[in-house]
Motif scaffolding. Structure first.
Motif, PDB file in Angstrom:
ATOM      1  N   ASN A  75       0.968  -1.142  -0.168  1.00 26.82           N
ATOM      2  CA  ASN A  75      -0.065  -0.176   0.091  1.00 26.82           C
ATOM      3  C   ASN A  75       0.995   1.186  -0.034  1.00 26.82           C
ATOM      4  O   ASN A  75       1.667   1.303   0.858  1.00 26.82           O
ATOM      5  N   ALA A  76       0.603   2.094  -1.109  1.00 25.93           N
ATOM      6  CA  ALA A  76       1.454   3.469  -1.155  1.00 25.93           C
ATOM      7  C   ALA A  76       0.501   4.328  -1.255  1.00 25.93           C
ATOM      8  O   ALA A  76       0.942   5.551  -1.886  1.00 25.93           O
ATOM      9  N   LYS A  77      -0.526   4.432  -0.819  1.00 21.63           N
ATOM     10  CA  LYS A  77      -1.663   5.449  -0.890  1.00 21.63           C
ATOM     11  C   LYS A  77      -1.312   6.685  -0.358  1.00 21.63           C
ATOM     12  O   LYS A  77      -1.477   7.675  -1.142  1.00 21.63           O
ATOM     13  N   ASP A  78      -0.577   6.671   0.647  1.00 18.25           N
ATOM     14  CA  ASP A  78      -0.184   8.013   1.183  1.00 18.25           C
ATOM     15  C   ASP A  78       1.118   8.729   0.864  1.00 18.25           C
ATOM     16  O   ASP A  78       1.362   9.741   0.861  1.00 18.25           O
ATOM     17  N   ASP A  79       1.577   7.852  -0.399  1.00 14.03           N
ATOM     18  CA  ASP A  79       2.545   8.512  -0.874  1.00 14.03           C
ATOM     19  C   ASP A  79       2.278   9.128  -2.485  1.00 14.03           C
ATOM     20  O   ASP A  79       3.081   9.444  -3.181  1.00 14.03           O
ATOM     21  N   VAL A  80       1.017   9.056  -2.711  1.00 15.72           N
ATOM     22  CA  VAL A  80       0.779   9.476  -4.125  1.00 15.72           C
ATOM     23  C   VAL A  80      -0.282  10.533  -3.851  1.00 15.72           C
ATOM     24  O   VAL A  80      -1.157  10.887  -3.017  1.00 15.72           O
ATOM     25  N   THR A  81       0.052  11.781  -4.684  1.00 14.80           N
ATOM     26  CA  THR A  81      -0.918  13.044  -4.873  1.00 14.80           C
ATOM     27  C   THR A  81      -1.360  13.161  -6.311  1.00 14.80           C
ATOM     28  O   THR A  81      -0.832  12.715  -7.356  1.00 14.80           O
ATOM     29  N   LEU A  82      -2.557  13.710  -6.141  1.00  9.93           N
ATOM     30  CA  LEU A  82      -3.217  13.970  -7.639  1.00  9.93           C
ATOM     31  C   LEU A  82      -3.551  15.679  -7.817  1.00  9.93           C
ATOM     32  O   LEU A  82      -3.487  16.171  -6.880  1.00  9.93           O
ATOM     33  N   GLY A  83      -3.243  16.018  -8.907  1.00 11.05           N
ATOM     34  CA  GLY A  83      -3.330  17.357  -9.290  1.00 11.05           C
ATOM     35  C   GLY A  83      -4.825  17.551  -9.636  1.00 11.05           C
ATOM     36  O   GLY A  83      -5.806  16.927  -9.170  1.00 11.05           O
ATOM     37  N   THR A  84      -4.964  18.645 -10.302  1.00 14.97           N
ATOM     38  CA  THR A  84      -6.386  19.134 -10.520  1.00 14.97           C
ATOM     39  C   THR A  84      -6.883  18.419 -11.892  1.00 14.97           C
ATOM     40  O   THR A  84      -6.052  18.567 -12.885  1.00 14.97           O
ATOM     41  N   VAL A  85      -8.124  18.298 -11.671  1.00 11.29           N
ATOM     42  CA  VAL A  85      -8.800  17.568 -12.925  1.00 11.29           C
ATOM     43  C   VAL A  85      -9.071  18.547 -14.087  1.00 11.29           C
ATOM     44  O   VAL A  85      -9.618  19.746 -13.638  1.00 11.29           O
ATOM     45  N   ALA A  93     -11.289  13.428 -19.056  1.00 10.58           N
ATOM     46  CA  ALA A  93     -10.657  14.059 -17.935  1.00 10.58           C
ATOM     47  C   ALA A  93      -9.287  13.653 -17.777  1.00 10.58           C
ATOM     48  O   ALA A  93      -9.032  12.360 -18.091  1.00 10.58           O
ATOM     49  N   ALA A  94      -8.547  14.514 -17.310  1.00 12.64           N
ATOM     50  CA  ALA A  94      -7.078  14.015 -17.008  1.00 12.64           C
ATOM     51  C   ALA A  94      -6.483  14.640 -15.745  1.00 12.64           C
ATOM     52  O   ALA A  94      -7.126  15.633 -15.502  1.00 12.64           O
ATOM     53  N   VAL A  95      -5.917  14.031 -14.959  1.00 14.36           N
ATOM     54  CA  VAL A  95      -5.046  14.392 -13.809  1.00 14.36           C
ATOM     55  C   VAL A  95      -3.854  13.909 -13.551  1.00 14.36           C
ATOM     56  O   VAL A  95      -3.467  12.845 -14.042  1.00 14.36           O
ATOM     57  N   LYS A  96      -2.776  14.804 -13.203  1.00 16.83           N
ATOM     58  CA  LYS A  96      -1.302  14.443 -12.951  1.00 16.83           C
ATOM     59  C   LYS A  96      -1.327  13.705 -11.622  1.00 16.83           C
ATOM     60  O   LYS A  96      -1.771  14.081 -10.618  1.00 16.83           O
ATOM     61  N   VAL A  97      -0.575  12.540 -11.896  1.00 19.24           N
ATOM     62  CA  VAL A  97      -0.515  11.793 -10.536  1.00 19.24           C
ATOM     63  C   VAL A  97       1.040  11.810 -10.256  1.00 19.24           C
ATOM     64  O   VAL A  97       1.928  11.555 -11.100  1.00 19.24           O
ATOM     65  N   VAL A 111      -1.434   3.022  -9.725  1.00 18.79           N
ATOM     66  CA  VAL A 111      -2.226   3.875  -8.937  1.00 18.79           C
ATOM     67  C   VAL A 111      -3.636   4.007  -9.805  1.00 18.79           C
ATOM     68  O   VAL A 111      -3.777   4.191 -10.806  1.00 18.79           O
ATOM     69  N   GLN A 112      -4.649   3.504  -8.921  1.00 22.70           N
ATOM     70  CA  GLN A 112      -6.284   3.566  -9.375  1.00 22.70           C
ATOM     71  C   GLN A 112      -6.641   4.764  -9.013  1.00 22.70           C
ATOM     72  O   GLN A 112      -6.591   5.206  -7.992  1.00 22.70           O
ATOM     73  N   VAL A 113      -7.090   5.630  -9.957  1.00 23.73           N
ATOM     74  CA  VAL A 113      -7.863   6.869 -10.059  1.00 23.73           C
ATOM     75  C   VAL A 113      -9.312   6.722 -10.258  1.00 23.73           C
ATOM     76  O   VAL A 113      -9.432   6.464 -11.411  1.00 23.73           O
ATOM     77  N   ASN A 114     -10.104   7.107  -9.255  1.00 24.54           N
ATOM     78  CA  ASN A 114     -11.626   6.894  -9.457  1.00 24.54           C
ATOM     79  C   ASN A 114     -12.127   8.126  -9.870  1.00 24.54           C
ATOM     80  O   ASN A 114     -11.701   9.331  -8.953  1.00 24.54           O
ATOM     81  N   TYR A 115     -12.735   8.392 -10.908  1.00 23.60           N
ATOM     82  CA  TYR A 115     -13.479   9.808 -11.367  1.00 23.60           C
ATOM     83  C   TYR A 115     -14.518   9.741 -10.682  1.00 23.60           C
ATOM     84  O   TYR A 115     -15.281   8.734 -10.950  1.00 23.60           O
ATOM     85  N   THR A 116     -15.163  10.729  -9.820  1.00 24.40           N
ATOM     86  CA  THR A 116     -16.667  10.840  -9.357  1.00 24.40           C
ATOM     87  C   THR A 116     -17.087  12.177  -9.616  1.00 24.40           C
ATOM     88  O   THR A 116     -16.506  13.243 -10.122  1.00 24.40           O
ATOM     89  N   VAL A 153     -16.124  17.226 -12.186  1.00 21.10           N
ATOM     90  CA  VAL A 153     -15.484  15.847 -12.028  1.00 21.10           C
ATOM     91  C   VAL A 153     -14.412  16.090 -11.144  1.00 21.10           C
ATOM     92  O   VAL A 153     -13.542  16.932 -11.320  1.00 21.10           O
ATOM     93  N   ARG A 154     -14.343  14.915 -10.296  1.00 23.73           N
ATOM     94  CA  ARG A 154     -13.378  14.906  -9.109  1.00 23.73           C
ATOM     95  C   ARG A 154     -12.513  13.721  -9.416  1.00 23.73           C
ATOM     96  O   ARG A 154     -12.951  12.686  -9.941  1.00 23.73           O
ATOM     97  N   ALA A 155     -11.316  13.760  -8.925  1.00 21.16           N
ATOM     98  CA  ALA A 155     -10.402  12.370  -9.043  1.00 21.16           C
ATOM     99  C   ALA A 155      -9.932  12.170  -7.398  1.00 21.16           C
ATOM    100  O   ALA A 155      -9.365  13.031  -6.872  1.00 21.16           O
ATOM    101  N   VAL A 156     -10.140  10.740  -7.253  1.00 18.00           N
ATOM    102  CA  VAL A 156      -9.608  10.287  -5.893  1.00 18.00           C
ATOM    103  C   VAL A 156      -8.613   9.382  -6.004  1.00 18.00           C
ATOM    104  O   VAL A 156      -9.082   8.425  -7.121  1.00 18.00           O
TER     105      VAL A 156
END
Length: 163
Positions: A75-85, A93-97, A111-116, A153-156
């Motif tokens: 698990n590396a979820k705490d080591d990943v950040t997302l930019g602005t969608v 949609a695109a987001v920087k990971v 990294v799995q990115v969920n668009y909501t 659209v949001r990304a998580v």
């Protein structure tokens, strides 16, 4: 989870069909015509909902397949950040990971990115792989949606594995 979107689209199709029938000026059997139009609209809405659900199910299955390829991942979820969608000219949609490698050797990330939407309803799922990030460094990738998305659209981060 995508039910809100598909139900909303189904309602819009049904409302348009009923409104069009009401304005048609058909003096024959207005209630029979309305019933046929409502039936046709419900069928079209059901088809639309099914295609949306099928697309989301397919994207989710592909995401699971890609995550399964990250053998021995931690698990590396705490080591990943997302930019602005951002929504591109193609409607996708695109987001920087960004993934920071806190391990002592080079590692890759899945990294799995969920668009909501703004209510948290799942619209799309994407997995981006960031390969061979040196120890102590960060690597970047871009997660692009599989289909056109609209509205707010949001990304998580759904899942992040370092392997």
């Amino acid at each position: 989870m995508a039910g809100h979107w598909t139900r909303g689209a189904a309602g819009a199709v049904l409302a348009m069909a009923v409104a069009a029938t009401g304005c048609s000026g058909n003096s024959g059997n207005p209630s029979g015509t309305a019933s046929k139009a409502a039936s046709a609209a419900a069928s079209a809405a059901s088809s639309l909902a099914s295609r949306g659900a099928d697309a989301l199910a397919s994207a989710s299955a592909e995401a699971r397949r890609k995550l399964d390829q990250a053998k021995g991942g931690v698990n590396a979820k705490d080591d990943v950040t997302l930019g602005t969608v951002a929504i591109g000219d193609d409607g996708k949609a695109a987001v920087k990971v960004t993934a920071k490698n806190t391990a002592g050797s080079a590692k890759s990330f899945a990294v799995q990115v969920n668009y909501t939407d703004k209510s948290g309803n799942l619209l799309d799922v994407v997995v981006v792989t960031i390969k061979d990030v040196p120890a102590g460094a960060s690597g970047e990738g871009t997660a692009r949606s599989n289909r056109k998305l609209s509205g707010e659209v949001r990304a998580v981060v759904g899942t992040a594995l370092r392997y």
